[in-house]
Design a protein around this motif. Structure first.
Motif, PDB file in Angstrom:
ATOM      1  N   GLN A 197       2.615  14.587 126.124  1.00 60.84           N
ATOM      2  CA  GLN A 197       2.185  13.848 127.306  1.00 60.84           C
ATOM      3  C   GLN A 197       0.952  12.998 126.987  1.00 60.84           C
ATOM      4  OE1 GLN A 197       1.091  16.407 130.584  1.00 60.84           O
ATOM      5  NE2 GLN A 197       2.580  15.385 131.901  1.00 60.84           N
ATOM      6  N   ASP A 239       4.167  20.295 124.693  1.00 59.01           N
ATOM      7  CA  ASP A 239       4.473  19.376 125.797  1.00 59.01           C
ATOM      8  C   ASP A 239       3.218  18.622 126.245  1.00 59.01           C
ATOM      9  OD1 ASP A 239       7.097  20.191 125.692  1.00 59.01           O
ATOM     10  OD2 ASP A 239       6.934  21.571 127.404  1.00 59.01           O
ATOM     11  N   GLU A 240       2.101  19.347 126.296  1.00 61.92           N
ATOM     12  CA  GLU A 240       0.841  18.722 126.682  1.00 61.92           C
ATOM     13  C   GLU A 240       0.440  17.639 125.671  1.00 61.92           C
ATOM     14  OE1 GLU A 240      -3.312  20.742 126.997  1.00 61.92           O
ATOM     15  OE2 GLU A 240      -2.041  21.530 128.613  1.00 61.92           O
TER      16      GLU A 240
END
Length: 192
Positions: free
Chosen positions: A111, A107-108
């Motif tokens: 992003q 997810d990081e």
């Protein structure tokens, strides 16, 4: 010493006038024995590996191995453990933690990829030569330095896939942020 005449066995089976009474006495005195044949059990143990073992498995694998192999090799070296309900529960919790960490890292990375794609083009200035030529080339380290200066993010130069840049113009570089996430960054090269 017992004589044949005083033997209790012979008295019970003595001849009588009624042959059926003899069978009744015989069936009352015996019990039926049932013999059950059992298969030879396989001497196999369910184990969990504590470390990677070539030709056997990886850490955390559930395996069936022969009891002797476990007892004589795996257990003394501390490479395996017998499976218990508590151990399985502990392994599941550990797997869930590892999966959650992998998801968080992914997810990081996604992003960060969105940030790179919304920024637009990074501008690089180089000393110009004849026509579109520039002196030197633009390297992955140059791109990493520009990213750090503009958006204050540290990026490893090993994840940067950059085409060979020796002229002015627009180029696209790929940043492999995660095995499943790749960000495409535009690079505009200007000559002074």
């Amino acid at each position: 010493m017992a004589s044949w005449g005083s033997s209790s066995c012979l008295q019970n089976y003595s001849l009588t006038k009624n042959p059926f009474s003899e069978t009744v006495k015989f069936s009352e005195r015996t019990s039926i024995l049932t013999i059950v044949a059992q298969k030879k059990t396989k001497k196999v143990r369910k184990i969990i590996l504590k470390e990677d073992i070539s030709q056997l498995g990886k850490k955390g694998d559930l395996l069936d191995v022969k009891a002797g192999f476990f007892r004589n090799y795996l257990l003394p070296l501390g490479k395996a453990q017998i499976v218990t309900a508590a151990l399985i529960k502990e392994m599941k919790m550990e797997d869930e933690k590892v999966e959650a960490e992998k998801q968080r890292v992914k997810d990081e990375a996604q992003q960060l990829a969105r940030i790179f794609e919304t920024i637009g083009a990074f501008k690089v200035k180089r000393k110009g030569g004849k026509g579109k030529q520039i002196f030197g080339s633009v390297t992955a380290q140059d791109l990493v330095d520009i990213i750090k200066a503009q958006i204050q993010r540290d990026v490893d130069k090993k994840i940067v896939n950059l085409p060979e840049i020796r002229e002015t113009g627009e180029y696209i570089a790929e940043l492999k942020l995660h095995p499943e996430v790749t960000a495409r960054v535009r690079l505009t090269v200007f000559a002074n």
